[in-house]
Design a protein around this motif. Structure first.
Motif, PDB file in Angstrom:
ATOM      1  N   GLN A  79       0.836  -1.203   0.000  1.00  0.00           N
ATOM      2  CA  GLN A  79       0.000   0.000   0.000  1.00  0.00           C
ATOM      3  C   GLN A  79       0.875   1.259   0.000  1.00  0.00           C
ATOM      4  O   GLN A  79       0.563   2.240  -0.680  1.00  0.00           O
ATOM      5  CB  GLN A  79      -0.936  -0.011   1.209  1.00  0.00           C
ATOM      6  N   GLY A 114     -12.230   0.732  -3.807  1.00  0.00           N
ATOM      7  CA  GLY A 114     -11.876  -0.605  -3.335  1.00  0.00           C
ATOM      8  C   GLY A 114     -10.842  -0.579  -2.236  1.00  0.00           C
ATOM      9  O   GLY A 114      -9.817  -1.265  -2.298  1.00  0.00           O
ATOM     10  N   ASN A 164      -8.927   1.522   4.254  1.00  0.00           N
ATOM     11  CA  ASN A 164      -8.173   1.250   5.485  1.00  0.00           C
ATOM     12  C   ASN A 164      -6.952   2.130   5.695  1.00  0.00           C
ATOM     13  O   ASN A 164      -6.173   1.911   6.622  1.00  0.00           O
ATOM     14  CB  ASN A 164      -7.792  -0.237   5.562  1.00  0.00           C
ATOM     15  N   VAL A 183     -14.582   4.656  -1.456  1.00  0.00           N
ATOM     16  CA  VAL A 183     -15.769   3.873  -1.819  1.00  0.00           C
ATOM     17  C   VAL A 183     -15.327   2.413  -1.847  1.00  0.00           C
ATOM     18  O   VAL A 183     -14.486   2.016  -2.653  1.00  0.00           O
ATOM     19  CB  VAL A 183     -16.336   4.305  -3.186  1.00  0.00           C
ATOM     20  N   HIS A 229     -15.760  -8.556   6.340  1.00  0.00           N
ATOM     21  CA  HIS A 229     -14.581  -8.056   5.617  1.00  0.00           C
ATOM     22  C   HIS A 229     -13.316  -8.231   6.458  1.00  0.00           C
ATOM     23  O   HIS A 229     -13.287  -7.859   7.625  1.00  0.00           O
ATOM     24  CB  HIS A 229     -14.782  -6.580   5.283  1.00  0.00           C
ATOM     25  N   PHE A 285     -20.900  -0.269  -3.790  1.00  0.00           N
ATOM     26  CA  PHE A 285     -20.211  -0.655  -5.023  1.00  0.00           C
ATOM     27  C   PHE A 285     -19.857   0.608  -5.813  1.00  0.00           C
ATOM     28  O   PHE A 285     -20.715   1.477  -6.011  1.00  0.00           O
ATOM     29  CB  PHE A 285     -21.109  -1.566  -5.863  1.00  0.00           C
ATOM     30  N   ALA A 286     -18.618   0.643  -6.293  1.00  0.00           N
ATOM     31  CA  ALA A 286     -18.179   1.813  -7.060  1.00  0.00           C
ATOM     32  C   ALA A 286     -19.047   2.027  -8.307  1.00  0.00           C
ATOM     33  O   ALA A 286     -19.161   3.142  -8.805  1.00  0.00           O
ATOM     34  CB  ALA A 286     -16.715   1.655  -7.449  1.00  0.00           C
ATOM     35  N   VAL A 298      -5.827   0.420  -5.056  1.00  0.00           N
ATOM     36  CA  VAL A 298      -4.750  -0.555  -4.886  1.00  0.00           C
ATOM     37  C   VAL A 298      -5.334  -1.923  -4.541  1.00  0.00           C
ATOM     38  O   VAL A 298      -6.232  -2.029  -3.704  1.00  0.00           O
ATOM     39  CB  VAL A 298      -3.707  -0.049  -3.845  1.00  0.00           C
ATOM     40  N   SER A 340      -7.369  -3.799  -6.064  1.00  0.00           N
ATOM     41  CA  SER A 340      -8.833  -3.860  -6.179  1.00  0.00           C
ATOM     42  C   SER A 340      -9.360  -4.179  -7.571  1.00  0.00           C
ATOM     43  O   SER A 340     -10.372  -4.876  -7.685  1.00  0.00           O
ATOM     44  CB  SER A 340      -9.443  -2.522  -5.765  1.00  0.00           C
ATOM     45  N   ILE A 399     -13.061  -6.488  -9.205  1.00  0.00           N
ATOM     46  CA  ILE A 399     -14.262  -5.771  -9.637  1.00  0.00           C
ATOM     47  C   ILE A 399     -14.838  -6.396 -10.912  1.00  0.00           C
ATOM     48  O   ILE A 399     -14.201  -6.383 -11.965  1.00  0.00           O
ATOM     49  CB  ILE A 399     -13.931  -4.270  -9.847  1.00  0.00           C
TER      50      ILE A 399
HETATM   51  C1  LIG Z   1      -8.004  -7.033  -1.713  1.00  0.00           C
HETATM   52  S1  LIG Z   1      -9.049  -5.812  -1.114  1.00  0.00           S
HETATM   53  C2  LIG Z   1      -7.955  -4.407  -1.094  1.00  0.00           C
HETATM   54  C3  LIG Z   1      -8.329  -3.409  -0.030  1.00  0.00           C
HETATM   55  C4  LIG Z   1      -7.300  -2.298   0.176  1.00  0.00           C
HETATM   56  N1  LIG Z   1      -7.168  -1.486  -1.014  1.00  0.00           N
HETATM   57  C5  LIG Z   1      -5.966  -2.886   0.584  1.00  0.00           C
HETATM   58  O1  LIG Z   1      -5.059  -2.898  -0.255  1.00  0.00           O
HETATM   59  O2  LIG Z   1      -5.852  -3.337   1.722  1.00  0.00           O
HETATM   60  C6  LIG Z   1     -10.148  -5.458  -2.442  1.00  0.00           C
HETATM   61  C7  LIG Z   1     -11.232  -4.494  -2.058  1.00  0.00           C
HETATM   62  O3  LIG Z   1     -12.029  -4.173  -3.185  1.00  0.00           O
HETATM   63  C8  LIG Z   1     -13.361  -4.047  -2.731  1.00  0.00           C
HETATM   64  N2  LIG Z   1     -14.256  -4.140  -3.884  1.00  0.00           N
HETATM   65  C9  LIG Z   1     -14.519  -5.209  -4.663  1.00  0.00           C
HETATM   66  N3  LIG Z   1     -15.418  -4.898  -5.611  1.00  0.00           N
HETATM   67  C10 LIG Z   1     -15.719  -3.596  -5.433  1.00  0.00           C
HETATM   68  C11 LIG Z   1     -16.593  -2.693  -6.089  1.00  0.00           C
HETATM   69  N4  LIG Z   1     -17.324  -3.085  -7.123  1.00  0.00           N
HETATM   70  N5  LIG Z   1     -16.668  -1.421  -5.626  1.00  0.00           N
HETATM   71  C12 LIG Z   1     -15.924  -1.014  -4.564  1.00  0.00           C
HETATM   72  N6  LIG Z   1     -15.085  -1.828  -3.912  1.00  0.00           N
HETATM   73  C13 LIG Z   1     -14.983  -3.099  -4.327  1.00  0.00           C
HETATM   74  C14 LIG Z   1     -13.484  -5.190  -1.745  1.00  0.00           C
HETATM   75  O4  LIG Z   1     -14.602  -5.063  -0.904  1.00  0.00           O
HETATM   76  C15 LIG Z   1     -12.165  -5.050  -1.000  1.00  0.00           C
HETATM   77  O5  LIG Z   1     -12.259  -4.137   0.059  1.00  0.00           O
END
Ligand SMILES: C[S@@+](CC[C@H](N)C(=O)[O-])C[C@H]1O[C@@H](n2cnc3c(N)ncnc32)[C@H](O)[C@@H]1O
Length: 277
Positions: free
Chosen positions: A21, A44, A47, A65, A72, A108-109, A126, A128, A132
């Motif tokens: 990150q 996505g 944190n 978002v 989670h 959802f984005a 990152v 993410s 999706i």
């Molecule tokens: C592997 S995690 C990464 C989280 C954070 N960026 C990190 O690196 O710790 C992937 C994230 O994408 C989110 N995500 C998946 N599909 C999504 C969508 N359509 N819109 C927004 N967030 C989404 C998941 O809920 C999850 O929090």
């Protein structure tokens, strides 16, 4: 200047922020000439602690978002952060968008409302994009949410087309999955193999996660390039990272099954895109 090594160590220890990150944040920082006074949308992820965002990076505003169900992993891994933050529903974006300089929306984005159009200097994402499913729509939402001159920076992986693209390594089952099995083996052939190591419940769960669940999108490297080419961005660059050479005999098999793909060696992709119009 980006964060000092001491500050990075502090956020790693106190908030469980991962090294990748910081790598992505640092790259974004360089690309955008710092984040001071910038309005940023994170897709996505939710944190990164407000102290890091507002005090150290001096962003003007940071809006996350993210899809955050009760189960989670981040809620358990970044307990301190989520205990101190309120999470709003994305449906309430219009009501709360102006209320704070650091704000988390659960949703959802794909459903980012028009009230956020032309709102952001930067969109950051990152680890993410590979999760999706309706990525084309999300990229369109990102485009619309940026101001003209705005920047999208996304870094993500493992992409499904690489040897660990099934994401099972994050659950500790990786060593018993043959390399590229998710691309070269049918579900029940892999299930039969996994039964040598696991009970039926565990093996079935692994098969479900690899082939069927919605937690990853199963796009190949070239699909992301196609998605960006189809998008409204006309200034973008996709760059692979984490190149891992594929053994010749495996590559031959992969090329036979997927003649339209050739980038099985790329762990991830970095996308840099500018909104020019
Ligand atoms: C592997 S995690 C990464 C989280 C954070 N960026 C990190 O690196 O710790 C992937 C994230 O994408 C989110 N995500 C998946 N599909 C999504 C969508 N359509 N819109 C927004 N967030 C989404 C998941 O809920 C999850 O929090």
């Amino acid at each position: 200047m980006f964060l000092s090594a001491d500050r990075i160590e502090f956020f790693q220890k106190e908030f469980n922020i991962a090294r990748y990150q910081f790598q992505a944040l640092k790259r974004l920082h360089n690309l955008s000439d710092g984040l001071v006074n910038k309005t940023v949308l994170e897709i996505g992820g939710s944190n990164l602690p407000r102290e890091l965002i507002l005090n150290d990076l001096e962003c003007k505003k940071w809006v996350s978002v993210d899809v955050i169900p009760e189960s989670h992993y981040a809620l358990k891994k970044q307990t301190k952060h989520y205990q101190q933050e309120k999470v709003y529903s994305l449906k309430q974006a219009e009501k709360f968008i102006s209320s704070e300089s650091y704000i988390i929306f659960n949703g959802f984005a794909e459903n980012i409302p028009n009230v956020l159009d032309n709102y952001f200097d930067v969109v950051f994402s990152v680890a993410s994009f590979e999760h999706i499913g309706r990525l084309q729509l999300v990229v369109q939402k990102i485009f619309e949410s940026l101001k003209i001159g705005g920047l999208l920076y996304s870094r993500f992986g493992p992409i499904f087309s690489c040897c660990t693209g099934h994401h099972i390594n994050f659950q500790g089952f990786n060593e018993n999955i043959p390399e590229f099995a998710h691309l070269l083996m049918r579900p029940f052939d892999l299930l039969k193999h996994l039964r040598n190591f696991y009970d039926l419940e565990t093996a079935s769960d692994i098969i479900y996660r690899i082939y069927f669940s919605e937690r990853i999108n199963r796009l190949f490297y070239e699909d992301y390039e196609a998605c960006m080419a189809l998008s409204s961005f006309n200034d973008f660059k996709c760059t692979p990272f984490g190149i891992q050479a594929v053994p010749m005999n495996t590559l031959a098999k992969l090329s036979e099954v997927y003649p339209w793909s050739s980038r099985f060696d790329a762990y991830g992709m970095e996308i840099v895109a500018h909104k020019t119009h």
